[in-house]
Design an enzyme around this catalytic site. Structure first.
Site, PDB file in Angstrom:
ATOM      1  N   ASP A 293       3.184 -24.766  22.373  1.00 41.65           N
ATOM      2  CA  ASP A 293       3.336 -25.636  22.374  1.00 41.65           C
ATOM      3  C   ASP A 293       4.675 -26.508  22.929  1.00 41.65           C
ATOM      4  OD1 ASP A 293       0.949 -26.800  21.654  1.00 41.65           O
ATOM      5  OD2 ASP A 293       2.012 -27.161  19.723  1.00 41.65           O
TER       6      ASP A 293
ATOM      7  N   GLU B 167       4.513 -24.938  26.474  1.00 38.89           N
ATOM      8  CA  GLU B 167       4.155 -25.690  27.747  1.00 38.89           C
ATOM      9  C   GLU B 167       4.486 -26.740  27.904  1.00 38.89           C
ATOM     10  OE1 GLU B 167      -0.232 -24.486  26.613  1.00 38.89           O
ATOM     11  OE2 GLU B 167       0.169 -26.189  25.539  1.00 38.89           O
TER      12      GLU B 167
ATOM     13  N   GLU C  66       3.983 -31.598  27.011  1.00 35.25           N
ATOM     14  CA  GLU C  66       3.380 -30.240  26.503  1.00 35.25           C
ATOM     15  C   GLU C  66       1.820 -30.271  27.077  1.00 35.25           C
ATOM     16  OE1 GLU C  66      -0.280 -29.345  22.806  1.00 35.25           O
ATOM     17  OE2 GLU C  66       1.897 -30.117  22.359  1.00 35.25           O
TER      18      GLU C  66
ATOM     19  N   ASP D  87       0.417 -28.226  30.216  1.00 30.89           N
ATOM     20  CA  ASP D  87      -0.676 -26.952  30.138  1.00 30.89           C
ATOM     21  C   ASP D  87      -1.919 -26.937  31.564  1.00 30.89           C
ATOM     22  OD1 ASP D  87      -3.074 -25.411  28.919  1.00 30.89           O
ATOM     23  OD2 ASP D  87      -3.755 -27.239  29.741  1.00 30.89           O
TER      24      ASP D  87
END
Length: 228
Positions: A118, A121, A45, A49
């Site tokens: 989450d 990502e 995650e 991102d």
């Protein structure tokens, strides 16, 4: 690694067949299901991102070469915010393939915005690690679709969204303060700081006070929701 039917279906929706399907499994594993022999998706995650951020920053610059940073910031935040990631995850039915502990399953974890965002990502990072940046970029732009083209409309009223965020938590409306002004009168650049009662603040620059307020509100909202 043998693929389950759920993983094969998700690969089809993502448009990417993994050389290392264990990466996708890890990206779908929530912390409530982690253990000594099973990694969760938190590290992926974190990476995803950043990959998403770079893809969207490039896309926005390419689509509007003349936009100022104060105009780009709210558009960027609207595209990478957790809610948007969760929307895309729902479009791909990622929730159906998520691996959750019993408590999360019973509490509706497959529909929770934070968990879906989450996981989205993490899936981005899994594709990046499996096949490289260009493949991940192509997938992101395909899945985000026309969100990139209509982002200015979606990001236009960040001030209202921030005020609603504050009100939902029993806080007074955010305050906006002009902390700087640069440039000639015919081409000024304003710096605006936004602050909420609990002390969190952010600032932004733009050619008008209104744009700077919107950009500052979007930046602060992105941080608040990202840490929620």
């Amino acid at each position: 690694m043998k693929r389950s039917a759920a993983l094969k279906d998700l690969e089809g929706r993502l448009g990417h067949r993994f050389d290392r399907p264990e990466l996708l499994t890890r990206a779908l594993t929530h912390g409530s299901m982690s253990g000594p022999t099973r990694e969760d998706n938190q590290r992926l995650e974190f990476l995803g991102d950043r990959v998403l951020g770079l893809v969207m920053a490039e896309a926005l610059l390419e689509r509007d070469p003349d936009a100022a940073e104060g105009q780009l910031a709210p558009r960027y935040n609207a595209l990478v915010r957790k809610e948007t990631c969760a929307e895309v995850a729902r479009d791909c039915a990622i929730g159906d393939a998520m691996k959750l502990g019993r408590s999360e399953r019973l509490s509706g974890g497959r529909r929770k915005m934070a968990l879906l965002g989450d996981a989205m990502e993490a899936v981005i990072a899994a594709v990046y690690v499996d096949a490289g940046f260009e493949v991940a970029k192509d997938m992101i732009l395909r899945l985000w679709g026309d969100r990139v083209d209509r982002v200015e409309e979606d990001a236009r009223d960040a001030k209202t969204a921030l005020q609603e965020w504050a009100q939902a938590r029993g806080l007074p409306p955010p305050s906006y303060t002009e902390t700087g002004r640069e440039g000639p009168d015919h081409q000024p650049v304003f710096t605006i700081e936004v602050r909420i009662r609990t002390g969190e603040s952010d600032s932004a620059q733009a050619p008008s006070k209104r744009q700077a307020e919107q950009a500052a509100a979007s930046a602060l909202l992105g941080r608040l929701e990202g840490g929620a």
